[in-house]
Scaffold this motif. Structure first.
Motif, PDB file in Angstrom:
ATOM      1  N   PRO A 137       0.833  -1.348   0.120  1.00 47.59           N
ATOM      2  CA  PRO A 137       0.073   0.098  -0.011  1.00 47.59           C
ATOM      3  C   PRO A 137       0.844   1.538   0.090  1.00 47.59           C
ATOM      4  O   PRO A 137       2.037   1.218   0.453  1.00 47.59           O
ATOM      5  CB  PRO A 137      -0.673  -0.117   1.287  1.00 47.59           C
ATOM      6  N   ALA A 138       0.524   2.505  -0.479  1.00 48.79           N
ATOM      7  CA  ALA A 138       1.121   3.709  -0.657  1.00 48.79           C
ATOM      8  C   ALA A 138       1.421   4.159   0.901  1.00 48.79           C
ATOM      9  O   ALA A 138       2.586   4.868   0.793  1.00 48.79           O
ATOM     10  CB  ALA A 138       0.219   4.717  -1.228  1.00 48.79           C
ATOM     11  N   ARG A 139       0.768   3.497   1.908  1.00 48.87           N
ATOM     12  CA  ARG A 139       1.295   4.161   3.256  1.00 48.87           C
ATOM     13  C   ARG A 139       2.622   3.728   3.624  1.00 48.87           C
ATOM     14  O   ARG A 139       3.277   4.077   4.557  1.00 48.87           O
ATOM     15  CB  ARG A 139       0.294   4.080   4.253  1.00 48.87           C
ATOM     16  N   TYR A 140       3.085   2.864   2.925  1.00 51.23           N
ATOM     17  CA  TYR A 140       4.625   2.182   3.398  1.00 51.23           C
ATOM     18  C   TYR A 140       5.614   2.576   2.416  1.00 51.23           C
ATOM     19  O   TYR A 140       5.380   2.416   1.215  1.00 51.23           O
ATOM     20  CB  TYR A 140       4.588   0.750   3.362  1.00 51.23           C
ATOM     21  N   GLY A 141       6.810   2.795   2.671  1.00 47.59           N
ATOM     22  CA  GLY A 141       7.909   3.018   1.787  1.00 47.59           C
ATOM     23  C   GLY A 141       9.250   3.076   2.445  1.00 47.59           C
ATOM     24  O   GLY A 141       9.372   2.881   3.707  1.00 47.59           O
ATOM     25  N   GLY A 142      10.212   3.025   1.794  1.00 43.69           N
ATOM     26  CA  GLY A 142      11.695   3.010   2.268  1.00 43.69           C
ATOM     27  C   GLY A 142      12.280   1.791   2.324  1.00 43.69           C
ATOM     28  O   GLY A 142      13.677   1.756   2.415  1.00 43.69           O
ATOM     29  N   ARG A 143      11.652   0.552   1.695  1.00 48.10           N
ATOM     30  CA  ARG A 143      12.407  -0.733   1.519  1.00 48.10           C
ATOM     31  C   ARG A 143      11.928  -1.172   0.043  1.00 48.10           C
ATOM     32  O   ARG A 143      10.942  -0.924  -0.187  1.00 48.10           O
ATOM     33  CB  ARG A 143      12.201  -1.510   2.789  1.00 48.10           C
ATOM     34  N   LEU A 144      13.039  -2.258  -0.238  1.00 50.67           N
ATOM     35  CA  LEU A 144      12.320  -2.627  -1.621  1.00 50.67           C
ATOM     36  C   LEU A 144      11.469  -4.065  -1.504  1.00 50.67           C
ATOM     37  O   LEU A 144      10.739  -4.281  -2.439  1.00 50.67           O
ATOM     38  CB  LEU A 144      13.639  -2.965  -2.428  1.00 50.67           C
TER      39      LEU A 144
END
Length: 884
Positions: A299-306
């Motif tokens: 989901p768009a609310r998570y980021g920073g890792r692949l």
């Protein structure tokens, strides 16, 4: 004449009574179908089922024909889901004829919002609980704070709240205005069957691909390696996940490295997630409430890792009663205690886990040194601890605050002392000491506020501190009688740390049951300090004294910010989509990187028990872990993207089909393709401490492509639960400066099978077994042994030396890996109503020695052969738990 009329009247009355007696009600026909066709009916008690049924006999009809005949010309609608038949009130169509204006005004129905929280009887918020209106079929799910919001037409509604492992609860609500309602559910571990289609968080119902949720019952299965249930090892059983080296808590998801996983504990990022070089994970299962694990459509609310997201939420604490548990295990012990500070308003939860390897090793080495005739004295000490503490305060129905603290640390020290004091001619002394410690400290202050029945918000202030420290010391002296001949002192200290200060804001808006909007902003101020070094070298002899001292520091302050928007829409009964975007910014040393990562997921559900999904995800990662080992070593360190490097990024396509043939089975098939760019790897360094000074100039920039398919199946009936998964995958990398072509990753395990079973044998005895198989890991071995030219040139060839030639990285596959783990729980309730649990578990139960590594050896006749090394046998463990 009168007599004939009386007889005729009596006859007609008798016939009508017989016909009436034979006319069965709809409820009686449902009971007949339940008994004869072995079908289960689910319906609201307010449905008018006591009306007589005047249709044809149902005896020779199919179940579909029988239901159509039974409910023809009625206001009841039905749907068949496996062995279950769901009944609900038909929604009335709006009249198309024109009515007077004042009548239209009276018939207009307004929409109102029902909102609130799902909780257990102790006040613990329930994540991913399903809230459903039984009249219309509209449903929603609670968020990570246990909050729900659903907008319905005014009138009377029968609202059902369901959560796996708990009894369902229904409330009749008359909506004449916005209503706030909390559902209090009672735990019931003896629920025989679970209707997956009634759980919006099941893979069949969610729009996202690659999402798995784990609750307490999934973590505490009855098996525990070395006495402690392990969360990371639970995730390792998932399809598409490689475990890495034997016994360790590695997590290599869809071909990604260990540092490509985002671990969150109550919203705060965790950098060090393992103890004992990966033997234990850093999460204490006694305080964990829920885990959301994403490996595909993020989901768009998570980021920073692949590669993955592991979102861990801990218990808030019981608002009404004091209780807890303590556990004694083979290598560690734990204590957990919770209860109210102000009953119904403020609660606390405290969990402590500590190993006692040092309590065993200290006296063991003391006895060894005392009994040994050797002048060499050895000492080894190691321990780790985890501490979780949480305080939660409820101001009112709209406001809540909690403070969550986590502390985890490993400490290890070695000492080797040699003292040759028995010789009369000289006295040699050698002392070698090593000290390691590494760990995390995390703190999160969360404030939850409900702005309106449709809008909910979280405000989270976070602090993270991660440290790795290593110190070594060597002292040597040699003297002849009273004259010191030489003396040396060497001291080396290494330190790497990260400090993060940040906040997270998230807004949860639900304008209608078909529309769910999430907005948010994250900001983190990083302070990376990799490898602060101090070096002292002193040498003293009869000619003089020489001392050198060196120190170096590295400092990388950086700022990371992201804004996201996510919109999930149910288009109709068959289609739903989740679209979003995550915009991120990373600034370091005057250089700023910006990235837009779009996210899209789509679900098509032609039938209640069948759905198809597809997703596209783009991810960016700005931080990297530098390591030259697949173990979790204290010499590893985290560094940011610098001005001369690119951030790592990836995109991933996932598609799948999800099928529930009946209430006991759930089957899914997913396929994925992931492509990664700017993967970093050291160009030429093999030491245990990779250099941090100018590290970014020694990196290779590479690519990765990872693809495969995953088949999952689960079965639950009565006291037996089975799960199985099969993964077929290809993991490849390419670093042009290292090797010009694509080559297999170290953990390219082509085939992986995992089968587990949980059996409640009796009320007091349960058993768990898990069998895992995967293709062997890859290693690099030489393929040729050839003469090498001498330098400088011009020397005769017969004087040249020979050496190994490595033609391709990871060119050799180790033997296939397989093992069986089993565990048993024995429960007993004391007369004081305290539960006692004795667990005994066996790792690698049939003692298959799996290959750890291989090496090329040479025989005396000059021939070469490969020697395989395998060491890990069956490992028994036990624990004893008392709940009070």
């Amino acid at each position: 004449m009168k007599l004939r009329k009386c007889v005729l009247l009596f006859f007609l009355l008798f016939v009508s009574l017989v016909i009436t007696a034979k006319a069965k009600t709809m409820r009686q026909q449902i009971e007949w179908l339940r008994n004869e066709r072995k079908m289960n009916f689910v319906y609201d008690s307010s449905l008018p089922l006591d009306r007589p049924y005047k249709g044809k006999s149902l005896q020779n009809m199919t179940i579909q024909q029988a239901l159509q005949s039974l409910f023809a010309n009625s206001e009841i609608d039905f749907s068949i889901i496996g062995d279950y038949i769901m009944l609900k009130q038909k929604t009335e169509a709006k009249p198309s004829v024109h009515t007077p204006h004042h009548k239209e005004q009276n018939d207009i129905k307004h929409n109102y919002t029902l909102s609130g929280f799902a909780e257990d009887v102790n006040g613990e918020r329930l994540i991913n609980a399903t809230i459903q209106d039984m009249n219309t079929g509209l449903a929603t799910m609670t968020n990570s704070s246990g909050f729900f919001s659903i907008t319905l037409q005014e009138g009377t509604h029968n609202i059902r709240c369901g959560y796996i492992g708990f009894d369902d609860k229904q409330e009749k609500v008359n909506l004449k205005s916005n209503v706030h309602l909390n559902f209090i559910l009672k735990e019931n571990a003896n629920i025989k069957e679970i209707v997956i289609t009634a759980d919006l968080n099941s893979p069949l119902m969610t729009t996202q691909t690659g999402k798995h949720s784990f609750g307490r019952q999934d973590i505490k299965t009855g098996y525990a390696l070395l006495s402690s249930p392990d969360i990371i090892k639970t995730l390792q059983r998932s399809s598409g996940v490689a475990s890495g080296v034997e016994l360790t808590s590695g997590l290599y998801v869809h071909g990604g490295n260990n540092d490509e996983n985002l671990f969150l504990i109550d919203g705060s990022p965790l950098y060090q997630v393992n103890h004992a070089l990966g033997l234990f994970s850093a999460f204490n299962s006694d305080v964990v409430k829920n885990i959301d694990f994403y490996k595909g459509g993020f989901p768009a609310r998570y980021g920073g890792r692949l590669s993955s997201v592991v979102d861990v939420r801990t218990d808030d604490g019981d608002l009404n009663h004091y209780h807890g548990s303590y556990r004694l295990g083979l290598l560690d012990g734990s204590l957990q205690f919770e209860g109210p500070i102000r009953k119904g308003k403020t609660s606390f939860n405290f969990g402590l886990r500590r190993s006692w390897i040092d309590l065993l090793s200290r006296p063991a080495f003391a006895l060894y040194n005392k009994s040994s005739s050797s002048e060499d004295k050895l000492n080894l000490c190691y321990f780790f601890h985890d501490l979780n503490a949480k305080i939660t305060n409820i101001f009112d129905n709209r406001n809540r605050m909690s403070l969550s603290v986590y502390s985890g640390e490993d400490k290890m020290s070695t000492k080797d002392e040699y003292n040759d004091s028995y010789s009369t001619s000289n006295n040699d002394k050698d002392l070698t000491k090593n000290e390691f410690n590494w760990g995390n400290f995390n703190m999160a202050l969360l404030f939850e506020h409900q702005f309106s029945p449709k809008l909910f918000a979280n405000f989270n202030a976070v602090y993270t501190y991660n440290i790795s420290r290593y110190k070594s010391q060597e002292d040597n002296s040699y003297n002849n009688g009273s004259n010191v001949i030489n003396e040396s002192h060497y001291e080396h200290e290494y330190k790497s740390s990260i400090r993060d200060y940040g906040y997270r804001m998230s807004f949860d808006y639900r304008p209608s049951p078909h529309h769910h909007i999430r907005l948010g902003n994250d900001f983190t101020w990083h302070f990376f300090k990799p490898q602060t070094r101090n070096l002292i070298n002193s040498y003293d002899n009869s000619t003089g004294k020489d001392t050198t001292s060196m120190s170096s520091k590295n400092n990388y302050p950086a700022r990371e910010c992201s804004i996201y928007a996510e919109d999930e829409m149910i288009i109709n009964n068959h289609w739903s989509i989740n679209t979003g975007i995550n915009a991120s910014l990373f600034s370091i040393h005057g250089k700023t990187f910006t990235n837009l990562n779009p996210r899209f997921a789509m679900k098509y559900q032609p039938y209640n028990n069948l759905s198809f999904k597809a997703s596209y995800t783009s991810m960016t990662q700005y931080v990297h872990k530098i390591s030259n080992s697949f173990l979790e070593l204290p010499t590893d360190y985290w560094v940011p993207t610098t001005e001369i490097l690119h951030p790592m990024n990836s995109w991933q396509l996932t598609a799948g089909a999800y099928f529930q043939p009946d209430t006991r089975w759930l089957i899914s098939l997913e396929a994925y393709y992931k492509h990664s760019n700017h993967l970093l790897q050291y160009a030429s360094w093999s030491g245990i401490e990779p250099p941090a000074a100018k590290w970014d100039k020694m990196m290779m920039d590479g690519k990765g492509r990872f693809y495969g398919m995953e088949l999952d199946a689960s079965y639950k009936s009565g006291n037996l639960q089975l799960r199985g998964s099969y993964t077929l995958s290809w993991n490849q990398r390419k670093y042009a400066d290292f090797y010009p072509e694509w080559y297999f990753d170290k953990f390219d395990n082509r085939h992986k099978i995992d089968v587990s079973a949980h059996w409640q044998i009796t009320h007091s005895i349960s058993a768990f077994a898990d069998w895992t198989f995967h293709s062997g890991n890859h290693i690099t071995i030489p393929t040729q042994y050839v003469p090498m030219p001498n330098v400088p040139e011009g020397k005769p060839l017969e004087n040249s030396t020979s050496d190994f030639i490595y033609e391709k990285p990871n060119n050799f596959k180790l033997p296939n890996y397989h093992r069986l783990d089993i565990g048993f729980d024995f429960h007993h309730v004391t007369k004081h109503n305290h539960e006692r649990i004795f667990n005994i578990s066996f790792y690698n139960a049939y003692c298959h020695l799996n290959s750890m590594f291989a090496e090329v050896k040479q025989k005396q006749d000059g021939h070469f052969y490969i020697k395989n090394h395998a060491y890990i046998p069956v490992i028994p463990s036990f624990s004893y738990t008392i709940k009070f």
